[in-house]
Motif scaffolding. Sequence first.
Motif, PDB file in Angstrom:
ATOM      1  N   UNK A 120      30.485 -28.538  51.372  1.00  0.00           N
ATOM      2  CA  UNK A 120      31.732 -27.895  50.991  1.00  0.00           C
ATOM      3  C   UNK A 120      32.840 -28.562  51.796  1.00  0.00           C
ATOM      4  N   UNK A 121      33.586 -29.451  51.156  1.00  0.00           N
ATOM      5  CA  UNK A 121      34.588 -30.237  51.882  1.00  0.00           C
ATOM      6  C   UNK A 121      35.826 -29.413  52.258  1.00  0.00           C
ATOM      7  N   UNK A 122      35.882 -28.162  51.818  1.00  0.00           N
ATOM      8  CA  UNK A 122      36.969 -27.274  52.258  1.00  0.00           C
ATOM      9  C   UNK A 122      36.701 -26.746  53.661  1.00  0.00           C
ATOM     10  N   UNK A 123      35.452 -26.890  54.116  1.00  0.00           N
ATOM     11  CA  UNK A 123      35.044 -26.422  55.440  1.00  0.00           C
ATOM     12  C   UNK A 123      34.947 -27.625  56.388  1.00  0.00           C
ATOM     13  N   UNK A 155      27.067 -27.132  50.246  1.00  0.00           N
ATOM     14  CA  UNK A 155      27.826 -26.789  49.043  1.00  0.00           C
ATOM     15  C   UNK A 155      27.034 -25.852  48.132  1.00  0.00           C
ATOM     16  N   UNK A 156      25.748 -26.113  47.947  1.00  0.00           N
ATOM     17  CA  UNK A 156      24.943 -25.346  46.990  1.00  0.00           C
ATOM     18  C   UNK A 156      24.692 -23.912  47.434  1.00  0.00           C
ATOM     19  N   UNK A 160      26.225 -22.416  50.595  1.00  0.00           N
ATOM     20  CA  UNK A 160      27.198 -21.835  51.512  1.00  0.00           C
ATOM     21  C   UNK A 160      26.641 -21.633  52.914  1.00  0.00           C
ATOM     22  N   UNK A 161      25.425 -22.129  53.157  1.00  0.00           N
ATOM     23  CA  UNK A 161      24.789 -21.955  54.467  1.00  0.00           C
ATOM     24  C   UNK A 161      25.255 -23.018  55.450  1.00  0.00           C
ATOM     25  N   UNK A 162      25.240 -22.640  56.732  1.00  0.00           N
ATOM     26  CA  UNK A 162      25.557 -23.586  57.797  1.00  0.00           C
ATOM     27  C   UNK A 162      24.519 -24.695  57.800  1.00  0.00           C
ATOM     28  N   UNK A 163      24.974 -25.922  58.013  1.00  0.00           N
ATOM     29  CA  UNK A 163      24.099 -27.093  58.085  1.00  0.00           C
ATOM     30  C   UNK A 163      24.323 -27.750  59.434  1.00  0.00           C
ATOM     31  N   UNK A 198      18.335 -25.726  53.512  1.00  0.00           N
ATOM     32  CA  UNK A 198      19.761 -25.405  53.571  1.00  0.00           C
ATOM     33  C   UNK A 198      20.461 -25.678  52.243  1.00  0.00           C
ATOM     34  N   UNK A 199      19.980 -26.699  51.535  1.00  0.00           N
ATOM     35  CA  UNK A 199      20.634 -27.113  50.289  1.00  0.00           C
ATOM     36  C   UNK A 199      19.958 -26.539  49.036  1.00  0.00           C
TER      37      UNK A 199
END
Length: 143
Positions: free
Chosen positions: A70-73, A100-101, A103-106, A136-137
Amino acid sequence: MESDETRALMERYYAALTTADRDTMLECLDPEVTWVLPETAAQGNAVDTMTGANEVVEALGGRVVRQTFDIRQPISLEVRRMIVDGGTAVVQQRLTATAKATGREYDNQYCWVYDCRDGLIAHMEEYTDTLYAAQRMSWDIDG
């Protein structure tokens, strides 16, 4: 290549990678560079090796990031250690982002092994915890 030349090349490449400076990334890569992905990551992506500087820069310089995170984060790539011996460099790094898929922290660790020749990166091999990434994905890595 001498170790100091390889280190300078890798530092330039990572500065470009972390800022998505695609032109400088291209300047650091041999036109026929190969990037070998971890086997289980390749299964999920149907590709095990990328060949060519343009393809590698297109992937690492944006496409993979946009598809995966998620490139907004905030996204952070931290070089934790670099070991250089002649034309070989080993870089331990940490990547943090939001998947992105899901919303979990990576937060994953990577090790990249680079072979450099004639002032350019000629071969890249990536190692990472692909099971963690898949979880995560929400990737299917069963093949």
